[in-house]
Design an enzyme around this catalytic site. Structure first.
Site, PDB file in Angstrom:
ATOM      1  N   ASP A   1     -11.577  -6.535 -27.177  1.00 19.85           N
ATOM      2  CA  ASP A   1     -11.491  -7.805 -28.137  1.00 19.85           C
ATOM      3  C   ASP A   1     -12.447  -7.596 -29.117  1.00 19.85           C
ATOM      4  OD1 ASP A   1      -9.606  -9.710 -26.500  1.00 19.85           O
ATOM      5  OD2 ASP A   1     -10.470  -8.554 -25.119  1.00 19.85           O
TER       6      ASP A   1
ATOM      7  N   TYR B   1      -6.962  -7.925 -34.442  1.00 20.65           N
ATOM      8  CA  TYR B   1      -6.907  -9.441 -34.256  1.00 20.65           C
ATOM      9  C   TYR B   1      -6.196  -9.812 -35.760  1.00 20.65           C
ATOM     10  CZ  TYR B   1      -8.932 -10.919 -30.090  1.00 20.65           C
ATOM     11  OH  TYR B   1      -9.588 -11.019 -28.666  1.00 20.65           O
TER      12      TYR B   1
ATOM     13  N   HIS C   1      -7.191 -17.278 -18.856  1.00 14.83           N
ATOM     14  CA  HIS C   1      -6.308 -16.519 -18.851  1.00 14.83           C
ATOM     15  C   HIS C   1      -6.505 -16.502 -16.903  1.00 14.83           C
ATOM     16  CE1 HIS C   1      -5.654 -15.604 -22.781  1.00 14.83           C
ATOM     17  NE2 HIS C   1      -6.978 -15.379 -22.995  1.00 14.83           N
TER      18      HIS C   1
ATOM     19  N   HIS D   1      -9.280  -9.143 -22.741  1.00 15.40           N
ATOM     20  CA  HIS D   1      -8.623 -10.487 -22.823  1.00 15.40           C
ATOM     21  C   HIS D   1      -9.405 -11.633 -22.595  1.00 15.40           C
ATOM     22  CE1 HIS D   1      -4.933 -12.597 -23.303  1.00 15.40           C
ATOM     23  NE2 HIS D   1      -4.816 -12.676 -21.883  1.00 15.40           N
ATOM     24  N   VAL D   2     -10.239 -11.737 -21.468  1.00 13.35           N
ATOM     25  CA  VAL D   2     -11.147 -12.898 -21.334  1.00 13.35           C
ATOM     26  C   VAL D   2     -12.606 -12.497 -21.992  1.00 13.35           C
ATOM     27  CG1 VAL D   2     -12.683 -14.106 -19.409  1.00 13.35           C
ATOM     28  CG2 VAL D   2     -10.252 -13.181 -18.820  1.00 13.35           C
ATOM     29  N   HIS D   3     -12.771 -13.364 -22.732  1.00  9.92           N
ATOM     30  CA  HIS D   3     -13.976 -13.257 -23.813  1.00  9.92           C
ATOM     31  C   HIS D   3     -15.226 -13.385 -22.856  1.00  9.92           C
ATOM     32  CE1 HIS D   3     -10.781 -13.925 -27.114  1.00  9.92           C
ATOM     33  NE2 HIS D   3     -10.875 -12.899 -26.578  1.00  9.92           N
TER      34      HIS D   3
END
Length: 448
Positions: free
Chosen positions: A120, A150, A290, A317-319
């Site tokens: 990310d 992004y 998520h 995915h998870v920030h």
């Protein structure tokens, strides 16, 4: 697998608007001139080129056509050797400046010194800090765990979208070109492997997906027996990496599952003692964002990874950052993998802070499935401390460390049983570890 290196670059400018005319890939040839460092460019390899389009089925949206993307495969390289190279077309002439890369070690008792892992990234202020820290830690190999440019967070006019959850949304493809230029100091000199996440889906006309990702990145699908660019495997010295994708079919009747079973069954742990898997959405994350989103994938594939003794799993995915203890089926197990979420590279979305186990944060189960990942599989737990509930009431025992900070991780495999994992926060000096642990394999205790 022999020491293969794929070189990819883009030449000429993209076009975006109502009237675009795709370039002819044959306008410029694909050459890489290379040699062992200090000996000159003694070798030359040629490859192929392509142009891709991002076309929308609605009026008012600006279509896109890329510059000419080149891919050249180098074979027969010496292991653990520093090479110099330049790419382009020497007959125009139009050649790049000179860059350098080091090949992977080939022996089972040798490993890349430092493997950087991050997901990310995007293209933000925080991305710049992550990028500078990562380069300063001098990795020999980089694993980008999805969420790359992004581009899907922008409309075709270049403005940021406020409707990412819409059923069909635009993507601003020039972000891929900007991201590539920004990442060039890393990508041109350090071997980098990529993973497709949901930001790389980028649906367009005729329901085409992953077009930019599959066009811009060349991955060893064919070399690893895969029929898709979305899942593949490769070796780096004594490590076997398996890359998976939850955004295409993964159930036990799918091509991806059959390939995974075949790939894992053919891993020789005397040659590659370490087995590492990676994909985008985590199975074991305690953040509200998520939460249990990829449960259907876990239900289908976890037994297979456990049976073949996967040591480490990397996700994005998870920030935020989170590292698990060894776990299998939500239960501590000395033979299960260590799961590491590193979706904290710097995306334009805020950091994930809330945990599902904190009061009032447990999401409604009906909101957790992702349309691309499958149906509803995240039921209430049937045993353990969370029995009868959808969320735990406190930090689960499988969650060893979690923190909401931007950063990146470094894996240093030292021998066939010990690997040092360090996580580096952006707010610290690049060489300061916020989380540090030895991950230890016990092949006698956990035979494959």
């Amino acid at each position: 697998m022999e020491n293969l290196f794929q070189f990819s670059w883009c030449f000429w400018e993209f076009q975006i608007g109502d009237h675009i005319e795709p370039l002819d890939p044959d306008l410029i040839a694909s050459f890489v001139q290379y040699g062992v460092f200090g000996s000159g460019f003694n070798y030359e390899a040629t490859g192929s080129s392509l142009v891709y389009n991002q076309v929308y089925p609605y009026e008012g949206l600006q279509n896109y056509t890329s510059g000419i993307i080149h891919h050249v495969l180098l074979t027969g390289l010496d292991p653990n050797t520093l090479y110099e190279y330049q790419c382009g077309d020497p007959y125009i002439p139009a050649m790049s400046s000179v860059h350098y890369f080091r090949t992977m070690p080939s022996q089972s008792n040798d490993y890349p010194s430092r493997i950087a892992v991050v997901g990310d990234l995007g293209l933000t202020y925080n991305t710049s800090t992550t990028f500078n820290h990562l380069i300063s830690n001098h990795p020999d190999l980089v694993l980008l765990v999805g969420g790359l440019s992004y581009a899907d967070f922008y409309l075709t006019n270049g403005t940021q979208s406020d409707c990412y959850s819409c059923s069909f949304h635009e993507t601003y493809q020039p972000r891929w070109d900007y991201w590539g230029r920004f990442m060039q100091p890393l990508l041109a000199n350090v071997p980098t492997m990529v993973i497709a996440g949901d930001h790389e889906i980028e649906e367009q006309a005729e329901s085409q997906t992953f077009v930019a990702y599959s066009s811009r990145f060349a991955v060893p699908s064919e070399e690893s027996g895969s029929s898709s660019t979305l899942y593949y495997s490769f070796n780096a010295g004594g490590i076997h990496f398996v890359i998976l994708c939850p955004y295409i079919s993964y159930d036990k009747s799918s091509d991806q599952y059959h390939w995974l079973e075949w790939d894992l069954s053919n891993v020789d742990r005397t040659v590659t003692p370490w087995l590492i898997a990676a994909w985008y959405p985590p199975w074991y994350s305690t953040y509200k964002s998520h939460y249990r989103e990829a449960e259907c994938m876990r239900v289908e594939m976890e037994d297979l990874l456990f049976y073949y003794g996967v040591d480490i799993v990397f996700n994005g995915h998870v920030h935020a950052y989170e590292r698990s203890n060894r776990v299998y089926n939500y239960t501590l197990d000395p033979c299960g993998p260590v799961y590491v979420t590193v979706g904290d590279g710097g995306s334009l979305e805020n950091l994930d802070i809330e945990h599902a186990d904190e009061p009032g944060n447990c999401p409604d189960p009906s909101t957790t499935p992702n349309n691309y990942i499958g149906g509803f599989c995240a039921f209430n737990f049937t045993s353990g401390p969370a029995n009868g509930k959808f969320c735990w009431d406190e930090q689960p025992d499988y969650s060893a460390y979690r923190e909401s900070s931007f950063g990146h991780g470094i894996l240093q495999v030292e021998n066939e049983t010990h690997a040092l994992w360090t996580w580096h926060r952006n707010q610290d000096k690049f060489n300061t570890a916020g989380d540090i642990i030895y991950i230890v394999r016990e092949p006698d205790r956990c035979p494959v």
